[in-house]
Each structure stands twice: as C-alpha cells, then as structure tokens.
Design an enzyme around this catalytic site. Sequence first.
Site, mmCIF file in Angstrom:
data_model
loop_
_atom_site.group_PDB
_atom_site.id
_atom_site.type_symbol
_atom_site.label_atom_id
_atom_site.label_comp_id
_atom_site.label_asym_id
_atom_site.label_seq_id
_atom_site.Cartn_x
_atom_site.Cartn_y
_atom_site.Cartn_z
ATOM 1 N N ASP A 65 0.585 -7.536 -2.457
ATOM 2 C CA ASP A 65 1.198 -6.671 -2.270
ATOM 3 C C ASP A 65 2.203 -6.668 -3.068
ATOM 4 O O ASP A 65 3.257 -6.842 -2.970
ATOM 5 C CB ASP A 65 1.269 -5.935 -1.178
ATOM 6 C CG ASP A 65 1.566 -4.996 -1.234
ATOM 7 O OD1 ASP A 65 2.469 -4.036 -2.105
ATOM 8 O OD2 ASP A 65 1.720 -3.855 -0.315
ATOM 9 N N ASN A 92 0.680 -3.418 -14.145
ATOM 10 C CA ASN A 92 0.181 -2.384 -14.659
ATOM 11 C C ASN A 92 -0.295 -1.723 -13.311
ATOM 12 O O ASN A 92 -0.593 -0.812 -13.313
ATOM 13 C CB ASN A 92 -0.961 -3.218 -15.422
ATOM 14 C CG ASN A 92 -2.540 -1.545 -14.982
ATOM 15 O OD1 ASN A 92 -2.536 -0.866 -15.121
ATOM 16 N ND2 ASN A 92 -3.176 -2.410 -13.687
ATOM 17 N N TYR A 156 6.427 10.960 -8.843
ATOM 18 C CA TYR A 156 4.782 10.617 -9.731
ATOM 19 C C TYR A 156 5.864 10.239 -11.238
ATOM 20 O O TYR A 156 5.665 9.376 -11.468
ATOM 21 C CB TYR A 156 3.318 11.044 -9.975
ATOM 22 C CG TYR A 156 2.503 9.633 -11.187
ATOM 23 C CD1 TYR A 156 2.531 8.636 -10.177
ATOM 24 C CD2 TYR A 156 1.811 10.008 -12.100
ATOM 25 C CE1 TYR A 156 1.774 7.787 -11.578
ATOM 26 C CE2 TYR A 156 1.849 9.239 -13.089
ATOM 27 C CZ TYR A 156 1.012 8.093 -12.509
ATOM 28 O OH TYR A 156 0.144 6.983 -13.117
ATOM 29 N N GLY A 157 5.743 11.435 -12.069
ATOM 30 C CA GLY A 157 6.054 11.382 -12.920
ATOM 31 C C GLY A 157 7.449 10.612 -13.396
ATOM 32 O O GLY A 157 8.446 9.923 -14.151
ATOM 33 N N ALA A 158 8.654 11.259 -12.346
ATOM 34 C CA ALA A 158 9.896 10.360 -12.395
ATOM 35 C C ALA A 158 9.575 9.169 -11.948
ATOM 36 O O ALA A 158 10.455 7.970 -12.382
ATOM 37 C CB ALA A 158 10.249 11.363 -10.824
ATOM 38 N N LYS A 160 7.538 7.537 -13.216
ATOM 39 C CA LYS A 160 7.137 6.306 -14.124
ATOM 40 C C LYS A 160 8.076 6.410 -15.735
ATOM 41 O O LYS A 160 8.552 5.711 -16.205
ATOM 42 C CB LYS A 160 5.452 6.703 -14.884
ATOM 43 C CG LYS A 160 4.590 6.387 -14.301
ATOM 44 C CD LYS A 160 4.268 5.426 -14.123
ATOM 45 C CE LYS A 160 3.293 4.945 -13.271
ATOM 46 N NZ LYS A 160 2.442 3.394 -13.838
HETATM 47 N N1 LIG Z 1 -5.645 6.416 -14.962
HETATM 48 C C1 LIG Z 1 -4.811 6.770 -14.916
HETATM 49 O O1 LIG Z 1 -5.144 8.847 -15.304
HETATM 50 C C2 LIG Z 1 -3.797 6.859 -15.863
HETATM 51 C C3 LIG Z 1 -2.574 7.529 -16.458
HETATM 52 C C4 LIG Z 1 -1.322 6.893 -16.241
HETATM 53 C C5 LIG Z 1 -1.424 6.221 -16.073
HETATM 54 N N2 LIG Z 1 -2.077 5.245 -14.996
HETATM 55 C C6 LIG Z 1 -1.195 3.934 -14.967
HETATM 56 O O2 LIG Z 1 -2.537 3.095 -15.202
HETATM 57 C C7 LIG Z 1 -2.234 2.190 -13.585
HETATM 58 C C8 LIG Z 1 -3.329 1.433 -13.649
HETATM 59 O O3 LIG Z 1 -3.541 2.164 -13.029
HETATM 60 P P1 LIG Z 1 -5.767 3.034 -12.083
HETATM 61 O O4 LIG Z 1 -5.514 4.403 -13.417
HETATM 62 O O5 LIG Z 1 -6.264 1.647 -13.310
HETATM 63 O O6 LIG Z 1 -5.985 2.910 -11.678
HETATM 64 P P2 LIG Z 1 -7.030 1.827 -9.947
HETATM 65 O O7 LIG Z 1 -8.063 1.282 -10.566
HETATM 66 O O8 LIG Z 1 -5.905 2.855 -8.969
HETATM 67 O O9 LIG Z 1 -5.845 0.861 -10.746
HETATM 68 C C9 LIG Z 1 -4.026 0.515 -9.774
HETATM 69 C C10 LIG Z 1 -4.253 -0.819 -9.442
HETATM 70 O O10 LIG Z 1 -3.391 -1.167 -9.276
HETATM 71 C C11 LIG Z 1 -2.869 -2.182 -7.838
HETATM 72 N N3 LIG Z 1 -2.116 -1.842 -6.986
HETATM 73 C C12 LIG Z 1 -1.489 -0.872 -6.550
HETATM 74 N N4 LIG Z 1 -0.698 -0.599 -5.357
HETATM 75 C C13 LIG Z 1 -0.439 -1.515 -5.146
HETATM 76 C C14 LIG Z 1 0.319 -3.630 -4.517
HETATM 77 N N5 LIG Z 1 1.133 -2.604 -3.914
HETATM 78 N N6 LIG Z 1 0.344 -4.153 -4.758
HETATM 79 C C15 LIG Z 1 -1.052 -5.114 -6.066
HETATM 80 N N7 LIG Z 1 -1.279 -3.759 -6.721
HETATM 81 C C16 LIG Z 1 -1.014 -2.670 -6.533
HETATM 82 C C17 LIG Z 1 -4.642 -1.504 -7.495
HETATM 83 O O11 LIG Z 1 -5.406 -2.604 -6.499
HETATM 84 P P3 LIG Z 1 -5.440 -2.976 -4.786
HETATM 85 O O12 LIG Z 1 -5.497 -1.930 -4.222
HETATM 86 O O13 LIG Z 1 -6.325 -3.708 -5.039
HETATM 87 O O14 LIG Z 1 -3.736 -3.575 -4.866
HETATM 88 C C18 LIG Z 1 -5.220 -1.476 -8.674
HETATM 89 O O15 LIG Z 1 -6.238 -2.278 -8.465
HETATM 90 C C19 LIG Z 1 -1.473 2.735 -12.820
HETATM 91 O O16 LIG Z 1 0.174 1.816 -12.912
HETATM 92 C C20 LIG Z 1 -0.987 3.666 -13.078
HETATM 93 O O17 LIG Z 1 0.579 4.552 -12.889
HETATM 94 C C21 LIG Z 1 -3.286 5.762 -15.344
#
Ligand SMILES: NC(=O)c1ccc[n+]([C@@H]2O[C@H](COP(=O)([O-])OP(=O)(O)OC[C@H]3O[C@@H](n4cnc5c(N)ncnc54)[C@H](OP(=O)(O)O)[C@@H]3O)[C@@H](O)[C@H]2O)c1
Length: 252
Positions: A65, A92, A156-158, A160
């Site tokens: 984590d 990421n 969330y926006g804040a 990022k």
């Molecule tokens: N999807 C969108 O529309 C979008 C848009 C803009 C930005 N983003 C950004 O893109 C990034 C990836 O998101 P995604 O869309 O690919 O969604 P996702 O599949 O839910 O990916 C998020 C990843 O972060 C990991 N994670 C979350 N909390 C964690 C923690 N405390 N420790 C370790 N790993 C953690 C999760 O894995 P585990 O749960 O296994 O830990 C998961 O693999 C994020 O930063 C998100 O904010 C996404």
Amino acid sequence: MSSPWEDLRLVVTGGGSGIGAAVVARAAGLGAAVLAVGRRADRLAEAAAKARADGAGLVVPYAVDVTAPDAATRIAERAGEVLGGVDALVNNAGHAVFDRLEDAAEADLRAMVDTNLVAPALLTRALLPMLRGSRGCVVNVSSVGGVLAMPSRSFYGASKAALNSLTRSLAVELAPDVRVNAVLPGPVDTDLWDLAAGEGADALREGIVSGTPLGRFGRASEVAAWVCHLVDPETSSWVTGSLVSVDGGRAA
Ligand SMILES: NC(=O)c1ccc[n+]([C@@H]2O[C@H](COP(=O)([O-])OP(=O)(O)OC[C@H]3O[C@@H](n4cnc5c(N)ncnc54)[C@H](OP(=O)(O)O)[C@@H]3O)[C@@H](O)[C@H]2O)c1
C-alpha cells in the site's frame, strides 16, 4: 538493433489494473524491467504473467500500500534488489471518490491527498538517489481534474492540482539530474469509474462524453503510450515540467 528500452528499469505504482497495467505491458513489451506496485497481489501477478506470456521484459510484482508509513522505503529497497537501480518512476496509483461537498467524508479527502499527493512525493524522494544516479525521470499520472473545475469531485480535483504543482516545482528543483513530467488523462474506461462514481456513474459518464470534443472515453493504452513517450530518453530527454493533456480535448 537494440532499443534503449532494454536497459530501462521502471517502478510503476498501480501497475495491476487500468492505466498502470497498460504502462507495465507497454514498457515490458518494449524490453524494460518493471517493478509493478499495488495492493492487490492477484492483479499484479496477472500483469506479470501476461507480460511473460507476451515474451516481454521482466515484470516483478510487489504488493504494498503506497500510503503505508514505510512504503516508500520498502519500494526503494525492493527496486534496488530486483532492478539494481531505477531509470523511471511512474506515480500512477490513484484514489478517487466523487461526492458533493455536503456529502463527502473527511476520511475520503484524506485518503485522496495521501494517495494522490503524499505517496508520489515520498516515493520520489525515496528513489531520488537511484534516479539521480541514472539521470532518470518521474512521470506522474495526474488528471484533467487538476486543471478544470470539478463540481461534485472537488477533493479529487484538488489532490490532482496539487500533484501538478509538485510536478512543475520538482522539475525545476531536480534539474538537470531528474526530469519530472505529468500526464493528465481525461475520462478513461477503467475500474476507477465504477468505484468512484457509484450509483450515479452512468449519468456522470453521459455528461462527460458530451463535454469531450472527441466524443468518447479514452483507452488505458492511449494514456500509457504518452507515459512511455515521456519516459523514453530518445523522445523526451529535453522535456521537463510538462503537464501533457491526453483527454479527448476535454481541457481545450
Ligand atoms: N480513469 C480515468 O478516467 C482517469 C482520469 C484521470 C486520471 N486518472 C488517474 O489514472 C490513475 C490510474 O487510474 P485508473 O483509471 O487506471 O484506475 P484503476 O484501474 O482503479 O487504477 C488505480 C490503481 O491504483 C492502485 N492503488 C490505489 N490505491 C493504492 C494504494 N494505496 N497503494 C497502492 N496502489 C494503489 C490500484 O491498485 P490496488 O487497488 O490493487 O492497490 C489500481 O491498480 C489514477 O491516478 C487516476 O487518478 C484516471
């Protein structure tokens, strides 16, 4: 002809799903060695098995984590052991909970700041000796939400927006040794959507598509390509402090 990717060593957080898994697949497919970090060991093992099946470079899963108190130190130690150094850190892993101000839980705000800002900062610091040693780079996966008004998603926006600020400041502070950039995805079809938006997900998705000039959600692979572009020394060795929108025109 050998590719520079065959010598690259990456740490990718959130590497077991969505955008992170696409980064792991692309980087390993190009020949890199990757330490893929996340909490769910099964998802990380799947990403590693897929890379092996595709005949790609090394993928080592590491279940941790990123918000745990000793996470940054442990990830740095593990990266040293299995990769022997780090050329690129991809921050990421992200946490998203969408709520109006009156309904949002304080715990969710703290979790978003911890995952989306504090963890990337501490991990960058822990890996800095190795990144300096390789004249490496950091790519933060931020969000278009860090530059747009985000009603019902303000926390969330804040978080990022803060990550964007960290990116630009560290780009100057760590130059010329370490490049620091961010990719700002628009809406991408991943698990994050269902988890973050809950019951209102369908209505929110429709509204977002209509506000996106290119008229659709993005694919994780489309974002991963830009993350890897910013890692690649052949394309980006003179790029630092950039916030690159990959968002279907949403922030235009
Ligand atoms: N999807 C969108 O529309 C979008 C848009 C803009 C930005 N983003 C950004 O893109 C990034 C990836 O998101 P995604 O869309 O690919 O969604 P996702 O599949 O839910 O990916 C998020 C990843 O972060 C990991 N994670 C979350 N909390 C964690 C923690 N405390 N420790 C370790 N790993 C953690 C999760 O894995 P585990 O749960 O296994 O830990 C998961 O693999 C994020 O930063 C998100 O904010 C996404």
